[in-house]
Design a protein around this motif. Structure first.
Motif, PDB file in Angstrom:
ATOM      1  N   ALA A  21       0.816  -1.220   0.000  1.00 56.60           N
ATOM      2  CA  ALA A  21       0.000   0.000   0.000  1.00 56.60           C
ATOM      3  C   ALA A  21       0.845   1.263   0.000  1.00 56.60           C
ATOM      4  N   TYR A  22       2.130   1.171   0.374  1.00 57.68           N
ATOM      5  CA  TYR A  22       2.983   2.347   0.459  1.00 57.68           C
ATOM      6  C   TYR A  22       3.585   2.752  -0.891  1.00 57.68           C
ATOM      7  N   GLU A  23       3.257   2.043  -1.931  1.00 59.99           N
ATOM      8  CA  GLU A  23       3.845   2.325  -3.240  1.00 59.99           C
ATOM      9  C   GLU A  23       3.184   3.537  -3.894  1.00 59.99           C
ATOM     10  N   SER A  24       3.993   4.427  -4.449  1.00 54.94           N
ATOM     11  CA  SER A  24       3.475   5.560  -5.217  1.00 54.94           C
ATOM     12  C   SER A  24       3.213   5.117  -6.653  1.00 54.94           C
ATOM     13  N   THR A  25       2.185   5.675  -7.257  1.00 50.70           N
ATOM     14  CA  THR A  25       1.865   5.370  -8.651  1.00 50.70           C
ATOM     15  C   THR A  25       1.626   6.662  -9.416  1.00 50.70           C
ATOM     16  N   ARG A  26       1.668   6.568 -10.714  1.00 50.32           N
ATOM     17  CA  ARG A  26       1.382   7.742 -11.557  1.00 50.32           C
ATOM     18  C   ARG A  26      -0.098   8.108 -11.482  1.00 50.32           C
ATOM     19  N   GLU A  27      -0.945   7.109 -11.318  1.00 52.21           N
ATOM     20  CA  GLU A  27      -2.370   7.367 -11.211  1.00 52.21           C
ATOM     21  C   GLU A  27      -2.692   7.789  -9.785  1.00 52.21           C
ATOM     22  N   GLU A  28      -3.932   8.147  -9.524  1.00 49.94           N
ATOM     23  CA  GLU A  28      -4.346   8.544  -8.178  1.00 49.94           C
ATOM     24  C   GLU A  28      -4.652   7.303  -7.357  1.00 49.94           C
ATOM     25  N   GLN A  29      -3.582   6.560  -7.116  1.00 47.87           N
ATOM     26  CA  GLN A  29      -3.608   5.397  -6.246  1.00 47.87           C
ATOM     27  C   GLN A  29      -2.359   5.461  -5.373  1.00 47.87           C
ATOM     28  N   GLY A  30      -2.457   4.977  -4.164  1.00 43.11           N
ATOM     29  CA  GLY A  30      -1.284   4.947  -3.302  1.00 43.11           C
ATOM     30  C   GLY A  30      -1.053   6.261  -2.586  1.00 43.11           C
ATOM     31  N   LEU A  31       0.219   6.603  -2.407  1.00 44.96           N
ATOM     32  CA  LEU A  31       0.614   7.741  -1.595  1.00 44.96           C
ATOM     33  C   LEU A  31       0.392   9.080  -2.293  1.00 44.96           C
ATOM     34  N   ARG A  32      -0.069  10.051  -1.513  1.00 48.38           N
ATOM     35  CA  ARG A  32      -0.156  11.414  -2.014  1.00 48.38           C
ATOM     36  C   ARG A  32       1.219  12.075  -1.971  1.00 48.38           C
ATOM     37  N   ARG A  33       1.368  13.151  -2.732  1.00 53.86           N
ATOM     38  CA  ARG A  33       2.630  13.881  -2.750  1.00 53.86           C
ATOM     39  C   ARG A  33       2.885  14.516  -1.380  1.00 53.86           C
ATOM     40  N   ASN A  34       4.107  14.347  -0.875  1.00 54.93           N
ATOM     41  CA  ASN A  34       4.502  14.889   0.431  1.00 54.93           C
ATOM     42  C   ASN A  34       3.656  14.350   1.583  1.00 54.93           C
ATOM     43  N   LYS A  35       3.040  13.201   1.406  1.00 58.00           N
ATOM     44  CA  LYS A  35       2.226  12.572   2.459  1.00 58.00           C
ATOM     45  C   LYS A  35       2.582  11.094   2.553  1.00 58.00           C
ATOM     46  N   ALA A  36       3.874  10.806   2.472  1.00 58.42           N
ATOM     47  CA  ALA A  36       4.320   9.421   2.410  1.00 58.42           C
ATOM     48  C   ALA A  36       4.850   8.950   3.762  1.00 58.42           C
TER      49      ALA A  36
END
Length: 389
Positions: free
Chosen positions: A188-203
């Motif tokens: 769940a901690y993975e960032s993705t290009r789409e609006e899934q996972g972590l928000r910017r600066n909220k990881a």
């Protein structure tokens, strides 16, 4: 997280209760009953504070951006991480002697600094290098087993599709900053290009050791995209807390309830409010119990800093839930320990780091906190010492 960069641009408990809270629809904090029974939970009193001179020069570096702090049991000193993304000097950490007792913070003396090194032994490049190797250091913990350093960096979900997507990491380093490994993070901690996972600066900005060093707990600073919207004036939000074995295996994941925004933003400001969890701290000898630091900034109202005593006992296990939005979950219970506005401080600023200090003769544990000044002249690097009982 760089909350105060926004500020600059615009002028800028434990719940030891045995009763289990009712399941609630996740993502909308106004429906959550997460308070503890009256009189239960840790209490805090102010011991004192110390302000570090702005942009203090130390061994060819600029002291500032201190976003994490931990006490080294091997030396009695403290280690503090700077969130300088190699813009002023290479990404780095500091060691310091801090003398604190029941009368306050007596002294603070920096004793050393080292840069974090990449696996190949090189320094991290400055932000904007465009090679995907930039780091955003936010937290550091001293390993109780051998006193090496584990540090968390947020990575980056860029605003531009041309910029590299940088995943957050929790890395192991020697006491001089050399790379020694990496903790596998939950899916769940993975960032993705789409609006899934972590928000910017909220990881990943909050980590802590527990169970005598056998486990490492992390908290995502803000809600995942799929877990619901960020807090607003009417609603809180759920963020994920994950407890892992030190080899990376996930032992449990729970929903921590983040408070709603405390005030309306100045309507003339181009920046909206910002809130999240920048630090978490395990209670020694009490698995599942944590102090959680919530830090909020609102244009026109400044910062609100609150510490909560919280527990995973009775909370729903959520690691297999792809989304929390609309789900019936029992969140972690929490009780307010202290609101910094209730303390006699010189200022309430961008506090991001938190660690246990020595035990006082009266049995109180000391709690030390540090603020991130973002190297800005209108902010401060502040060490706050509390007595916890």
């Amino acid at each position: 997280m760089r909350t105060s960069l926004i500020r600059r641009a615009c002028v800028v408990a434990l719940v030891l209760a045995t009763a289990v809270p009712p399941a609630v629809a996740a993502g909308r904090g106004d429906t959550m009953d997460t308070t503890a029974r009256p009189g239960i939970g840790a209490q805090a009193r102010l011991l004192g504070e110390k302000i570090v001179p702005h942009k203090l020069p130390f061994r060819n570096t600029t002291v500032g951006g201190l976003s994490g702090i931990d006490r080294d049991p091997c030396t009695g000193e403290y280690v503090m991480v700077s969130d300088d993304r190699s813009a002023l000097q290479p990404a780095r950490f500091y060691t310091a002697r801090i003398d604190v007792d029941g009368t306050g913070v007596r002294s603070l003396d920096f004793t050393g600094t080292h840069p974090f090194l990449q696996p190949d032994g090189s320094l991290y490049p400055p932000a904007g290098a465009g090679d995907g190797k930039v780091v955003d250091p936010e937290e550091l913990r001293v390993d109780p087993w051998g006193c090496r350093y584990w540090w968390a960096q947020e990575g980056d979900r860029p605003n531009s599709s041309n910029a590299p997507l940088i995943q957050p990491t929790i890395q192991l380093a020697t006491r001089t900053g050399r790379y020694r490994g990496q903790l596998p993070l939950p899916r769940a901690y993975e960032s993705t290009r789409e609006e899934q996972g972590l928000r910017r600066n909220k990881a990943v900005e909050a980590i802590t050791f527990g169970d005598g060093g056998r486990t490492l707990t992390s908290v995502v600073e803000g809600p995942l995209f799929q877990d619901g919207p960020e807090p607003d004036l009417d609603h809180g939000a759920l963020v994920r807390l994950t407890r892992q074995h030190r080899d990376g295996g996930v032992l449990g994941q729970f929903a921590y309830p983040l408070e709603k925004i405390f005030a309306e933003s100045d309507p003339t400001s181009p920046w909206g409010p910002d809130t999240g969890v920048p630090a978490v701290l395990a209670f020694p000898g009490d698995p599942g119990r944590y102090l959680v630091l919530e830090r909020t900034w609102v244009a026109g109202s400044g910062f609100k800093i609150r510490i909560y005593d919280t527990t995973t006992r009775g909370a729903t296990e959520v690691q297999n839930m792809d989304s929390l939005a609309g789900q019936k979950v029992v969140p972690m219970r929490k009780k307010l320990v202290v609101d910094f506005h209730d303390l006699d401080l010189s200022t309430v600023d961008n506090t991001e780091g938190m660690t246990w200090g020595p035990t006082l003769p009266n049995g109180e544990r000391t709690l030390l906190l540090v603020s991130d000044d973002n190297f800005a002249a209108d902010e401060v690097t502040q060490i706050v010492a509390l007595g916890i009982r």
